[in-house]
Design a protein around this motif. Sequence first.
Motif, PDB file in Angstrom:
ATOM      1  N   GLY A   1      -2.475  -2.264  -8.262  1.00 19.67           N
ATOM      2  CA  GLY A   1      -3.912  -2.350  -8.026  1.00 19.67           C
ATOM      3  C   GLY A   1      -4.384  -1.323  -7.016  1.00 19.67           C
ATOM      4  O   GLY A   1      -5.473  -0.746  -7.151  1.00 19.67           O
ATOM      5  N   SER A   2      -3.558  -1.059  -5.991  1.00 22.83           N
ATOM      6  CA  SER A   2      -3.907  -0.037  -5.007  1.00 22.83           C
ATOM      7  C   SER A   2      -3.937   1.343  -5.645  1.00 22.83           C
ATOM      8  O   SER A   2      -4.767   2.188  -5.283  1.00 22.83           O
ATOM      9  CB  SER A   2      -2.897  -0.063  -3.856  1.00 22.83           C
TER      10      SER A   2
ATOM     11  N   SER B   1       3.709  -8.729  -5.746  1.00 23.04           N
ATOM     12  CA  SER B   1       3.740  -7.538  -4.891  1.00 23.04           C
ATOM     13  C   SER B   1       3.550  -6.275  -5.705  1.00 23.04           C
ATOM     14  O   SER B   1       2.790  -5.373  -5.320  1.00 23.04           O
ATOM     15  CB  SER B   1       5.068  -7.484  -4.129  1.00 23.04           C
ATOM     16  N   ALA B   2       4.225  -6.197  -6.858  1.00 23.70           N
ATOM     17  CA  ALA B   2       4.072  -5.028  -7.717  1.00 23.70           C
ATOM     18  C   ALA B   2       2.647  -4.926  -8.250  1.00 23.70           C
ATOM     19  O   ALA B   2       2.092  -3.821  -8.360  1.00 23.70           O
ATOM     20  CB  ALA B   2       5.070  -5.092  -8.873  1.00 23.70           C
ATOM     21  N   ALA B   3       2.045  -6.074  -8.559  1.00 19.20           N
ATOM     22  CA  ALA B   3       0.667  -6.064  -9.069  1.00 19.20           C
ATOM     23  C   ALA B   3      -0.305  -5.530  -8.023  1.00 19.20           C
ATOM     24  O   ALA B   3      -1.201  -4.739  -8.330  1.00 19.20           O
ATOM     25  CB  ALA B   3       0.262  -7.472  -9.504  1.00 19.20           C
TER      26      ALA B   3
ATOM     27  N   VAL C   1       0.843  -1.195   0.000  1.00 19.30           N
ATOM     28  CA  VAL C   1       0.000   0.000   0.000  1.00 19.30           C
ATOM     29  C   VAL C   1       0.880   1.247   0.000  1.00 19.30           C
ATOM     30  O   VAL C   1       0.559   2.256  -0.643  1.00 19.30           O
ATOM     31  CB  VAL C   1      -0.965  -0.004   1.195  1.00 19.30           C
ATOM     32  N   SER C   2       2.011   1.178   0.695  1.00 17.33           N
ATOM     33  CA  SER C   2       2.952   2.299   0.684  1.00 17.33           C
ATOM     34  C   SER C   2       3.501   2.531  -0.715  1.00 17.33           C
ATOM     35  O   SER C   2       3.716   3.680  -1.119  1.00 17.33           O
ATOM     36  CB  SER C   2       4.097   2.035   1.666  1.00 17.33           C
ATOM     37  N   VAL C   3       3.751   1.450  -1.458  1.00 22.26           N
ATOM     38  CA  VAL C   3       4.213   1.592  -2.842  1.00 22.26           C
ATOM     39  C   VAL C   3       3.223   2.429  -3.649  1.00 22.26           C
ATOM     40  O   VAL C   3       3.610   3.316  -4.416  1.00 22.26           O
ATOM     41  CB  VAL C   3       4.417   0.208  -3.498  1.00 22.26           C
ATOM     42  N   ALA C   4       1.939   2.159  -3.464  1.00 22.70           N
ATOM     43  CA  ALA C   4       0.917   2.920  -4.186  1.00 22.70           C
ATOM     44  C   ALA C   4       0.941   4.392  -3.794  1.00 22.70           C
ATOM     45  O   ALA C   4       0.908   5.283  -4.660  1.00 22.70           O
ATOM     46  CB  ALA C   4      -0.465   2.319  -3.904  1.00 22.70           C
TER      47      ALA C   4
ATOM     48  N   VAL D   1      12.602  15.165  -2.636  1.00 18.28           N
ATOM     49  CA  VAL D   1      11.459  14.357  -2.228  1.00 18.28           C
ATOM     50  C   VAL D   1      11.154  13.300  -3.287  1.00 18.28           C
ATOM     51  O   VAL D   1      10.816  12.154  -2.963  1.00 18.28           O
ATOM     52  CB  VAL D   1      10.229  15.244  -1.973  1.00 18.28           C
ATOM     53  N   LEU D   2      11.285  13.653  -4.556  1.00 20.70           N
ATOM     54  CA  LEU D   2      11.063  12.684  -5.638  1.00 20.70           C
ATOM     55  C   LEU D   2      12.032  11.521  -5.515  1.00 20.70           C
ATOM     56  O   LEU D   2      11.637  10.349  -5.628  1.00 20.70           O
ATOM     57  CB  LEU D   2      11.213  13.368  -6.995  1.00 20.70           C
ATOM     58  N   VAL D   3      13.300  11.826  -5.255  1.00 17.55           N
ATOM     59  CA  VAL D   3      14.290  10.761  -5.080  1.00 17.55           C
ATOM     60  C   VAL D   3      13.919   9.883  -3.889  1.00 17.55           C
ATOM     61  O   VAL D   3      14.007   8.649  -3.951  1.00 17.55           O
ATOM     62  CB  VAL D   3      15.702  11.360  -4.890  1.00 17.55           C
ATOM     63  N   ALA D   4      13.481  10.520  -2.785  1.00 16.96           N
ATOM     64  CA  ALA D   4      13.097   9.751  -1.600  1.00 16.96           C
ATOM     65  C   ALA D   4      11.909   8.846  -1.894  1.00 16.96           C
ATOM     66  O   ALA D   4      11.875   7.687  -1.452  1.00 16.96           O
ATOM     67  CB  ALA D   4      12.763  10.701  -0.448  1.00 16.96           C
ATOM     68  N   LEU D   5      10.923   9.351  -2.640  1.00 10.09           N
ATOM     69  CA  LEU D   5       9.754   8.544  -2.977  1.00 10.09           C
ATOM     70  C   LEU D   5      10.117   7.381  -3.889  1.00 10.09           C
ATOM     71  O   LEU D   5       9.658   6.248  -3.698  1.00 10.09           O
ATOM     72  CB  LEU D   5       8.696   9.428  -3.643  1.00 10.09           C
ATOM     73  N   LEU D   6      10.960   7.654  -4.884  1.00  6.88           N
ATOM     74  CA  LEU D   6      11.367   6.587  -5.804  1.00  6.88           C
ATOM     75  C   LEU D   6      12.212   5.540  -5.077  1.00  6.88           C
ATOM     76  O   LEU D   6      12.082   4.336  -5.322  1.00  6.88           O
ATOM     77  CB  LEU D   6      12.145   7.177  -6.984  1.00  6.88           C
ATOM     78  N   SER D   7      13.076   6.009  -4.186  1.00  7.29           N
ATOM     79  CA  SER D   7      13.876   5.076  -3.388  1.00  7.29           C
ATOM     80  C   SER D   7      12.981   4.200  -2.526  1.00  7.29           C
ATOM     81  O   SER D   7      13.192   2.987  -2.411  1.00  7.29           O
ATOM     82  CB  SER D   7      14.853   5.860  -2.519  1.00  7.29           C
ATOM     83  N   ALA D   8      11.970   4.824  -1.912  1.00  7.31           N
ATOM     84  CA  ALA D   8      11.043   4.049  -1.074  1.00  7.31           C
ATOM     85  C   ALA D   8      10.273   3.035  -1.904  1.00  7.31           C
ATOM     86  O   ALA D   8      10.046   1.900  -1.464  1.00  7.31           O
ATOM     87  CB  ALA D   8      10.083   4.999  -0.362  1.00  7.31           C
ATOM     88  N   MET D   9       9.844   3.420  -3.108  1.00  9.42           N
ATOM     89  CA  MET D   9       9.165   2.468  -3.993  1.00  9.42           C
ATOM     90  C   MET D   9      10.055   1.269  -4.282  1.00  9.42           C
ATOM     91  O   MET D   9       9.630   0.109  -4.182  1.00  9.42           O
ATOM     92  CB  MET D   9       8.782   3.147  -5.303  1.00  9.42           C
ATOM     93  N   ASN D  10      11.295   1.547  -4.659  1.00  7.81           N
ATOM     94  CA  ASN D  10      12.238   0.490  -4.983  1.00  7.81           C
ATOM     95  C   ASN D  10      12.447  -0.447  -3.797  1.00  7.81           C
ATOM     96  O   ASN D  10      12.360  -1.678  -3.922  1.00  7.81           O
ATOM     97  CB  ASN D  10      13.569   1.133  -5.396  1.00  7.81           C
TER      98      ASN D  10
END
Length: 511
Positions: free
Chosen positions: A366-367, A360-362, A101-104, A285-294
């Motif tokens: 989906g979220s 997990s990515a799906a 959910v955090s990824v979303a 912040v964009l880098v932090a968000l992308l890092s968190a997604m990864n």
Amino acid sequence: MSEDRSVGRGLRQRHIAMIALGGAIGAGLFVGSGVGIAAAGPGIVVSYVVAGVLTVLVMRMLGEMSAARPGSGSFAAHATRAWGPWAGLLAGWMYWALLVVSVAAEAIGASRIVAGWLPQVPAWVWVAAFMALFTGTNLAGVRHFGELEFWFAGVKVASICAFILLGAAAVLTGRTPAAENLTAHGGLLPHGWHGVAVGTIAAVFAYGGLETVTIAAAECADPVAAVRRAVRTVLWRVALFYIGSMAVIVAVVPWDDPAVAGGPYAAAIGRIGVPGAAQLMNAVVLVALLSAMNANIYGSSRMLHALAARGDAPRLLTGRGRSAGRGGVGRGSEAGARGGAGAGGGVGGPVGAGRAVLASAAFGFGSVVLSLLWPRTVFPFLLNSIGTAILVVWILIAASYLRLHGRRRRTDGPGQAASMRGFPSLGYVALAAMAGVLVFMLVDPGSRSQVLCTGAWTAVLLVVAGLRRYRRGPAAGPAMAPVAAAAATAPAAAVVTAPVRTGPGTGRPRS
């Protein structure tokens, strides 16, 4: 001590070191800290100190258990050994739900930043692009994940250090009226200790994510040394990155400045006089968000794979069989390809982890779709349902530590790796503190819904665990968490998800 040899060894020590550093600088720090400052004012520093002490205790407990038995299942595997399959199922699925959910949420936040720069491109296109990028990165192999996270973490560490240095210089040279900012807007605690308590809740969730380093450490050549280093540095990381940056913000800019709610770091840099402060912080912040997604796609896939290996998720997610021995995610290890020891783990991660990455990515994607279709109903419910998930996980970590520590002392003696001092007192202090946070959230109208939704999700998982135990039979206990396929493919490996030993005739776990 035993290691999980069903995982690969594709990460290097420099990857783990930067993942540990970067994991302490998550999106919650840049994005969510404004809520805490609005609630606590300058008292947010106290909030981050209190939450930081709790975080250090939890990481020390987790570090001791992970150094004793490294594995991609991390705290879920420890909970299984300590309390039985129900605890491992609860910890694993709770953390997995939190991450996907955090990824979303992170994908949506990142897409909005980029859409602000390129408004002609719809935001959903960026969501799809980011999801595809990081799914591909995790499928390509754990070393690719580690390399990308290495550079992401480097940018975050450099940014936060530069921010603290600039802020400290502004305060020391008198460019900003620090004393006035701290005392002239309602005092140090403008909303009293209630505000500090609300700020502590925000701080606790900002610290969430540090646990991923113990999952990643299982995939480097020397997981025990990696866990030791990560745990030993958690104190100064918390002090510098979180507490230090909060102190700079409230000293540089008044806490009640409307700009703080929109982005405290951008507001502080703008007050210091850095040109283009807003866009500069948007980029960070964009880098932090992308890092968190990864990192969250990685962490969720490893946790899901470990759940499947123990039989707590569909077995097909382990992908054993055809995928073994091909290299990459779900491929045989380099050592195995050469006929060396450790076959069965890939440079890409655990055998068959590719299916867990895709699943997990799906769910994460989906979220995102749910957030677009029902932005005011379904998606907020999902966010609320994982609102206190990190506290549930931390409570299970502390409870597992208290149960397993004594066993290890009897078995291994007092000289254990990464052993935490103060047993059992500090463990009980941490449990009491987390229980206190939950009780406060339950009585606070602003956060009560999160506790109730997470409680409902917890109840569902416990019912599922009870039904699984009933289907397995009354004698089913921790011994019913084997990895038959792992035992067949690597019979000499002592994997963390292997059958847990039980006392004769008791069905209770023992170390």
